[in-house]
Design a protein around this motif. Sequence first.
Motif, PDB file in Angstrom:
ATOM      1  N   ALA A  92      43.726  45.672  39.227  1.00  0.00           N
ATOM      2  CA  ALA A  92      42.304  45.884  39.485  1.00  0.00           C
ATOM      3  C   ALA A  92      41.596  44.563  39.779  1.00  0.00           C
ATOM      4  N   HIS A  93      40.748  44.587  40.795  1.00  0.00           N
ATOM      5  CA  HIS A  93      39.920  43.442  41.158  1.00  0.00           C
ATOM      6  C   HIS A  93      38.546  43.955  41.551  1.00  0.00           C
ATOM      7  N   CYS A 125      35.783  37.596  41.590  1.00  0.00           N
ATOM      8  CA  CYS A 125      36.330  38.809  40.971  1.00  0.00           C
ATOM      9  C   CYS A 125      35.835  38.890  39.527  1.00  0.00           C
ATOM     10  N   VAL A 127      37.112  40.460  37.167  1.00  0.00           N
ATOM     11  CA  VAL A 127      38.243  40.448  36.232  1.00  0.00           C
ATOM     12  C   VAL A 127      38.810  39.037  36.096  1.00  0.00           C
ATOM     13  N   HIS A 128      38.995  38.367  37.235  1.00  0.00           N
ATOM     14  CA  HIS A 128      39.695  37.080  37.229  1.00  0.00           C
ATOM     15  C   HIS A 128      38.763  35.876  37.332  1.00  0.00           C
ATOM     16  N   MET A 132      39.316  33.483  41.319  1.00  0.00           N
ATOM     17  CA  MET A 132      39.481  34.362  42.481  1.00  0.00           C
ATOM     18  C   MET A 132      38.106  34.473  43.105  1.00  0.00           C
TER      19      MET A 132
END
Length: 139
Positions: A92-93, A125, A127-128, A132
């Motif tokens: 997931a991103h 992102c 999440v990251h 990212m």
Amino acid sequence: MSIALVDRRSVNLLVLAFSAVLLGCGGGGSSSDGVTGPPPPNNPPPNASTLALMVENNHYSPANDSVGVGATLTWTWNSCTGDGYGGSVCTAHSVKFDDGPESGVQESGSFSRTFAIAGTYTYHCAVHGTAMAGKITVK
Ligand SMILES: [Cu+2]
């Protein structure tokens, strides 16, 4: 005497070749009638470079892009890899712009944004994090 004859013949050949090139150029101008050749592009925005981007594992492709005012960019998720057993694992991103708009965290699908105002738009992102990240320059 014979050298002069050869020279004159060469000159005549050159004149003939040059004339043929001129005639060829003049006779080929049928592209303005729209019948031949590829169709014109469908009104692309000025200065647009890439309208389709990819969300891949831990990076965007391309990460940095430059487009014209009015361009719509679409990010398409490509974050699934084989699991070694014939299946796939998807990570997931998201595309989350610092000025607000975001895709939400997802494993597949796409996200589009239209840029109506010139400027620099950075995103990352959710999440990251900024590991990212990407940047869109709108001119
Ligand atoms: Cu990510």
